[in-house]
Design an enzyme around this catalytic site. Structure first.
Site, PDB file in Angstrom:
ATOM      1  N   ARG A  36      -2.387  -3.298  -7.193  1.00  0.00           N
ATOM      2  CA  ARG A  36      -1.751  -3.791  -5.973  1.00  0.00           C
ATOM      3  C   ARG A  36      -0.777  -4.909  -6.299  1.00  0.00           C
ATOM      4  O   ARG A  36      -1.117  -5.881  -6.953  1.00  0.00           O
ATOM      5  CB  ARG A  36      -2.772  -4.346  -4.983  1.00  0.00           C
ATOM      6  CG  ARG A  36      -3.396  -3.333  -4.044  1.00  0.00           C
ATOM      7  CD  ARG A  36      -2.361  -2.684  -3.130  1.00  0.00           C
ATOM      8  NE  ARG A  36      -2.973  -1.831  -2.139  1.00  0.00           N
ATOM      9  CZ  ARG A  36      -3.188  -0.532  -2.280  1.00  0.00           C
ATOM     10  NH1 ARG A  36      -2.845   0.078  -3.411  1.00  0.00           N
ATOM     11  NH2 ARG A  36      -3.727   0.170  -1.313  1.00  0.00           N
ATOM     12  N   HIS A  71       0.509  -3.880   6.090  1.00  0.00           N
ATOM     13  CA  HIS A  71      -0.700  -3.848   6.923  1.00  0.00           C
ATOM     14  C   HIS A  71      -1.951  -4.378   6.225  1.00  0.00           C
ATOM     15  O   HIS A  71      -2.947  -4.633   6.883  1.00  0.00           O
ATOM     16  CB  HIS A  71      -0.967  -2.414   7.410  1.00  0.00           C
ATOM     17  CG  HIS A  71      -1.153  -1.424   6.301  1.00  0.00           C
ATOM     18  ND1 HIS A  71      -0.097  -0.876   5.615  1.00  0.00           N
ATOM     19  CD2 HIS A  71      -2.263  -0.893   5.743  1.00  0.00           C
ATOM     20  CE1 HIS A  71      -0.542  -0.063   4.685  1.00  0.00           C
ATOM     21  NE2 HIS A  71      -1.863  -0.050   4.742  1.00  0.00           N
ATOM     22  N   GLU A  72      -1.938  -4.557   4.898  1.00  0.00           N
ATOM     23  CA  GLU A  72      -3.108  -5.073   4.175  1.00  0.00           C
ATOM     24  C   GLU A  72      -3.010  -6.586   4.116  1.00  0.00           C
ATOM     25  O   GLU A  72      -2.594  -7.146   3.104  1.00  0.00           O
ATOM     26  CB  GLU A  72      -3.137  -4.533   2.741  1.00  0.00           C
ATOM     27  CG  GLU A  72      -3.696  -3.163   2.578  1.00  0.00           C
ATOM     28  CD  GLU A  72      -3.821  -2.779   1.112  1.00  0.00           C
ATOM     29  OE1 GLU A  72      -4.443  -1.763   0.832  1.00  0.00           O
ATOM     30  OE2 GLU A  72      -3.303  -3.506   0.234  1.00  0.00           O
ATOM     31  N   CYS A 131       0.837  -1.199   0.000  1.00  0.00           N
ATOM     32  CA  CYS A 131       0.000   0.000   0.000  1.00  0.00           C
ATOM     33  C   CYS A 131       0.875   1.253   0.000  1.00  0.00           C
ATOM     34  O   CYS A 131       2.009   1.238   0.500  1.00  0.00           O
ATOM     35  CB  CYS A 131      -0.902  -0.028   1.236  1.00  0.00           C
ATOM     36  SG  CYS A 131      -1.942   1.433   1.468  1.00  0.00           S
ATOM     37  N   HIS A 132       0.332   2.343  -0.543  1.00  0.00           N
ATOM     38  CA  HIS A 132       1.098   3.594  -0.571  1.00  0.00           C
ATOM     39  C   HIS A 132       1.429   4.079   0.838  1.00  0.00           C
ATOM     40  O   HIS A 132       2.428   4.774   1.045  1.00  0.00           O
ATOM     41  CB  HIS A 132       0.315   4.661  -1.330  1.00  0.00           C
ATOM     42  CG  HIS A 132       1.185   5.719  -1.933  1.00  0.00           C
ATOM     43  ND1 HIS A 132       1.632   6.809  -1.219  1.00  0.00           N
ATOM     44  CD2 HIS A 132       1.725   5.840  -3.177  1.00  0.00           C
ATOM     45  CE1 HIS A 132       2.395   7.561  -1.984  1.00  0.00           C
ATOM     46  NE2 HIS A 132       2.468   7.003  -3.180  1.00  0.00           N
ATOM     47  N   THR A 133       0.612   3.699   1.814  1.00  0.00           N
ATOM     48  CA  THR A 133       0.900   4.091   3.197  1.00  0.00           C
ATOM     49  C   THR A 133       2.234   3.516   3.663  1.00  0.00           C
ATOM     50  O   THR A 133       2.967   4.160   4.427  1.00  0.00           O
ATOM     51  CB  THR A 133      -0.240   3.630   4.123  1.00  0.00           C
ATOM     52  OG1 THR A 133      -1.452   4.235   3.691  1.00  0.00           O
ATOM     53  CG2 THR A 133       0.028   4.027   5.569  1.00  0.00           C
ATOM     54  N   CYS A 152     -14.380   5.052  16.352  1.00  0.00           N
ATOM     55  CA  CYS A 152     -13.749   4.763  17.648  1.00  0.00           C
ATOM     56  C   CYS A 152     -12.506   5.628  17.861  1.00  0.00           C
ATOM     57  O   CYS A 152     -11.641   5.729  16.993  1.00  0.00           O
ATOM     58  CB  CYS A 152     -13.378   3.291  17.727  1.00  0.00           C
ATOM     59  SG  CYS A 152     -12.557   2.815  19.269  1.00  0.00           S
ATOM     60  N   CYS A 176     -12.730  -0.165  20.545  1.00  0.00           N
ATOM     61  CA  CYS A 176     -12.596  -0.412  21.979  1.00  0.00           C
ATOM     62  C   CYS A 176     -13.928  -0.803  22.623  1.00  0.00           C
ATOM     63  O   CYS A 176     -13.959  -1.511  23.633  1.00  0.00           O
ATOM     64  CB  CYS A 176     -12.033   0.817  22.680  1.00  0.00           C
ATOM     65  SG  CYS A 176     -13.182   2.225  22.796  1.00  0.00           S
ATOM     66  N   CYS A 224     -15.426   3.908  24.216  1.00  0.00           N
ATOM     67  CA  CYS A 224     -15.219   5.350  24.064  1.00  0.00           C
ATOM     68  C   CYS A 224     -16.550   6.030  23.732  1.00  0.00           C
ATOM     69  O   CYS A 224     -17.570   5.370  23.514  1.00  0.00           O
ATOM     70  CB  CYS A 224     -14.174   5.642  22.987  1.00  0.00           C
ATOM     71  SG  CYS A 224     -14.759   5.314  21.296  1.00  0.00           S
ATOM     72  N   CYS A 249      -7.169  -2.505   3.963  1.00  0.00           N
ATOM     73  CA  CYS A 249      -6.897  -1.065   3.895  1.00  0.00           C
ATOM     74  C   CYS A 249      -7.509  -0.444   2.649  1.00  0.00           C
ATOM     75  O   CYS A 249      -8.643  -0.014   2.651  1.00  0.00           O
ATOM     76  CB  CYS A 249      -5.399  -0.789   3.956  1.00  0.00           C
ATOM     77  SG  CYS A 249      -5.008   0.983   4.143  1.00  0.00           S
ATOM     78  N   CYS A 307     -18.072   4.785  20.396  1.00  0.00           N
ATOM     79  CA  CYS A 307     -18.624   3.427  20.500  1.00  0.00           C
ATOM     80  C   CYS A 307     -19.916   3.426  21.314  1.00  0.00           C
ATOM     81  O   CYS A 307     -20.889   2.742  20.960  1.00  0.00           O
ATOM     82  CB  CYS A 307     -17.598   2.486  21.122  1.00  0.00           C
ATOM     83  SG  CYS A 307     -16.199   2.091  20.049  1.00  0.00           S
ATOM     84  N   ARG A 362      -7.353  -0.305  19.308  1.00  0.00           N
ATOM     85  CA  ARG A 362      -6.379  -1.105  20.052  1.00  0.00           C
ATOM     86  C   ARG A 362      -5.328  -1.742  19.150  1.00  0.00           C
ATOM     87  O   ARG A 362      -5.599  -2.096  18.007  1.00  0.00           O
ATOM     88  CB  ARG A 362      -7.126  -2.201  20.821  1.00  0.00           C
ATOM     89  CG  ARG A 362      -8.048  -1.652  21.892  1.00  0.00           C
ATOM     90  CD  ARG A 362      -8.904  -2.727  22.513  1.00  0.00           C
ATOM     91  NE  ARG A 362      -9.705  -2.196  23.616  1.00  0.00           N
ATOM     92  CZ  ARG A 362     -10.664  -2.870  24.228  1.00  0.00           C
ATOM     93  NH1 ARG A 362     -10.954  -4.100  23.849  1.00  0.00           N
ATOM     94  NH2 ARG A 362     -11.342  -2.322  25.210  1.00  0.00           N
TER      95      ARG A 362
END
Length: 361
Positions: A356, A63-64, A42-44, A107, A93, A96, A162, A99, A111
């Site tokens: 991708r 992360h994907e 991913c570009h992130t 959220c 969570c 909060c 993502c 939520c 976490r």
């Protein structure tokens, strides 16, 4: 027990990534150890490598991802060893203020795992978006694992973690695209293409793809665009209006994240229409709009975080659509590569050669 696994690490800003052996601990309370089977580039991840997110080097990128739960820590009841899961970076969570108000996709206290993954010398790694899945195994909070149908190929399923979810959700969840709507998507990279696919699934009557790259516009047509606009040659606002009876689109998704394209989105929407910003701007960017126009045109100006998704709700539903042949998630996979090819995948991304690249393990 500590696990030694191969992983992709960014040690310093702008430097090529390296494949190294890292240490992943056994899961503690509320955590899960996941055997990664696939992870999209991913570009992130490139933003992390370039120092565009923060300077907490070294980073464990990726992360994907999708994979299988290997073990869980005390108190984990939502997933179990052997479950096929997609990883998410917004594990809600449940307590909060968002939520409690029934809006968990907003959220404010998501976490992550509390134990660090480290280099062999003990240096703590910063996992990208709290996941770090360019690795044979990764440690996450159990809420970051969303169980889905195990018959889905991991290379496709992981992309919901993502970019695809961000684009699809921007159109469907944030934009509220419905049957018969007209939709324009400005920016046809992976996120924009996913917004187009989402608009198609939602039943939009006209889907207008806007970009400066003819290759991306051709891909947009494959995913459901009914019309394309090359904004390097044509005024995109006038083009969108002419394709919508002179009015503008009901929903315009801005998937670039630049002031000039946001202004195009603003004026390309119908009166009382909706603009959705899902492209990620850099901090220095500023937006100027006549306040009288903001007031006079009505409608809604929205930002979409992660497609305003709730992973426990949206991931299984989109996997079901994929397995039913109603959402071509697999078409987002341009190539499958190994861990040692991530740097070349970044180059392909910059050139616009791929939707991708997916690391498979």
């Amino acid at each position: 027990m500590t696990h030694e696994v191969r992983a992709v690490v960014a040690r310093k800003q702008g430097a090529p990534v390296s494949v190294e052996t890292i240490l992943v601990p056994e899961p503690g309370p509320g955590e899960a150890l996941v055997q990664v089977r696939a992870c999209g580039v991913c570009h992130t991840d490139l933003h992390y490598r370039e120092g565009g997110i923060n300077d907490a080097f070294p980073f464990l990128l990726g992360h994907e991802a999708a994979g299988f739960v290997e073990s869980v820590g005390d108190g984990v009841t939502d997933v179990a060893p052997g479950d096929f899961v997609i990883l998410n970076w917004r594990a809600v969570c449940g307590s909060c203020r968002a939520c409690r108000r029934g809006r968990p996709w907003y959220c404010f206290a998501t976490r992550n795992a509390t134990q660090p993954m480290t280099l062999l010398d003990g240096t703590a790694l910063s996992p990208a978006l709290g996941i770090g899945a360019f690795a044979e195994k990764t440690l996450v909070a159990s809420g970051q694992c969303t169980k889905v149908d195990r018959t889905a190929p991991a290379a496709a399923a992981g992309l919901l973690g993502c970019g695809v979810m961000a684009g699809f959700g921007a159109a469907v969840n944030t934009g509220g695209v419905g049957r018969g709507d007209s939709v324009a998507v400005i920016g046809c990279g992976g996120v924009g293409i996913a917004a187009i696919a989402g608009a198609k699934v939602a039943g939009a009557a006209r889907i207008i793809a806007v970009d400066i790259d003819e290759r991306k516009l051709a891909k947009a047509e494959r995913f459901g665009a009914t019309d394309t606009v090359d904004s390097s040659r044509t005024d995109p606002v006038e083009a969108v209006r002419s394709l919508t009876g002179g009015f503008g689109a009901d929903v315009v998704v801005e998937a670039v994240g630049r002031p000039e394209t946001y202004q195009q989105a603003f004026y390309a929407r119908d009166l009382a229409g909706t603009v959705v910003l899902v492209g990620v701007p850099i901090p220095e960017m500023k937006l100027e709009l006549p306040l009288a126009d903001v007031f006079g045109r009505g409608g809604a100006l929205k930002s979409s975080w992660y497609g305003d998704c709730l992973p426990s709700r949206d991931f299984p539903a989109l996997i079901d659509l994929y397995l039913q042949g109603r959402f071509d998630l697999g078409a987002f996979v341009s190539e499958e590569i190994g861990l040692d090819e991530v740097e070349s995948a970044f180059d392909a991304m910059r050139r616009g050669d791929v939707l991708r690249s997916v690391v498979t393990l």
